[in-house]
Design an enzyme around this catalytic site. Structure first.
Site, short mmCIF file in Angstrom:
data_model
loop_
_atom_site.label_atom_id
_atom_site.label_comp_id
_atom_site.label_asym_id
_atom_site.label_seq_id
_atom_site.Cartn_x
_atom_site.Cartn_y
_atom_site.Cartn_z
N GLU A 13 0.81 -1.21 0.00
CA GLU A 13 0.00 0.00 0.00
C GLU A 13 0.85 1.27 0.00
O GLU A 13 0.33 2.35 -0.31
CB GLU A 13 -0.94 0.00 1.21
CG GLU A 13 -2.00 -1.08 1.13
CD GLU A 13 -2.83 -1.21 2.41
OE1 GLU A 13 -3.92 -1.78 2.33
OE2 GLU A 13 -2.38 -0.75 3.47
N ASP A 200 -13.03 -6.50 -2.30
CA ASP A 200 -14.00 -7.59 -2.14
C ASP A 200 -15.28 -7.01 -1.55
O ASP A 200 -15.35 -5.85 -1.20
CB ASP A 200 -13.43 -8.68 -1.22
CG ASP A 200 -13.06 -8.13 0.16
OD1 ASP A 200 -13.96 -8.01 1.00
OD2 ASP A 200 -11.87 -7.80 0.39
#
Length: 234
Positions: A13, A200
């Site tokens: 990230e 998701d």
């Protein structure tokens, strides 16, 4: 010139951000490596906090106390809760809270922190608007939502738990750090915003989808941050 603090929980990230920093200096405190330098022509500090609320809480306080950042951005990925959100879309925090804080045995609501003035921490409106404008500019192929981010020390991958979070908190996405960063920023009166790309749907398929889409999702957050930094420099 303002100094911007950027925190991601995982190396993937933040690595794309750190690789683009100039005049970089590294400082290791509490096992975390803070990279200070120029990022897209802005004075910035970028760090991997590690996963979970305790890690990012410590990290945020160090950002503020040691590096004197003017505001903090939490970037990363999340599970989508809002019905219209698709994998790859981005959620920008309107506010944040901790969904796993439970003192209901003492007549508090779920997520409510005893003894605190508030348990719902509002993101800075100017940073929210800036992030949304940047996302719409550089990621036209996806949707960008402004909504509530809920945080807990657990990966949500069960449809029943997802339903509970939506019903209790009207949340747009769920992750494991942002609400804790928000609380520390609020206590220090430092503006913040959370930027999360959806990997998701936080349901029974979440684990498989996360592994499939995590890298693709991070591309969108990096492009957003780059555009956001450029807008700050004008």
């Amino acid at each position: 010139m303002v100094r911007i603090g950027v925190i991601g929980a995982m190396q993937e990230e933040v690595s794309a951000l750190i690789s683009q920093m100039k005049d970089k200096e590294e400082y290791t405190i509490a096992g975390m490596t803070f990279c200070k330098g120029s990022l897209w022509n802005q004075d910035a500090v970028v760090v991997k906090s590690g996963v979970g609320k305790v890690n990012i809480g410590i990290c945020t306080q160090l950002m503020i106390t040691v590096f004197s950042v003017d505001f903090v951005i939490n970037t990363g990925v999340a599970g989508g809760l809002y019905k219209d959100i698709n994998v790859g879309d981005i959620v920008i925090s309107s506010d944040a809270l901790q969904h796993d804080l439970d003192c209901t045995a003492h007549d508090f609501k779920k997520g409510e922190i005893p003894g605190m003035e508030t348990s719902v921490f509002k993101a800075d409106p100017e940073l929210v608007d800036l992030a949304k404008e940047a996302c719409e500019l550089v990621n036209p192929e996806i949707s960008c939502y402004v909504g509530r981010v809920v945080t807990g020390d657990q990966f949500i991958g069960v449809s029943e738990k997802k339903k509970e979070l939506v019903e209790l908190f009207d949340a747009y996405c769920v992750e494991m750090e942002g609400g804790a960063m928000a609380q520390v920023a609020w206590l220090n009166k430092v503006p913040f915003v959370i930027v999360r790309a959806i990997t998701d749907r936080a349901d029974d398929t979440a684990a498989v989808d996360y592994n499939t889409f995590v890298q693709q999702a991070i591309v969108h957050t990096v492009k957003l941050l780059a555009a956001m930094f450029l807008k700050l420099g004008r």
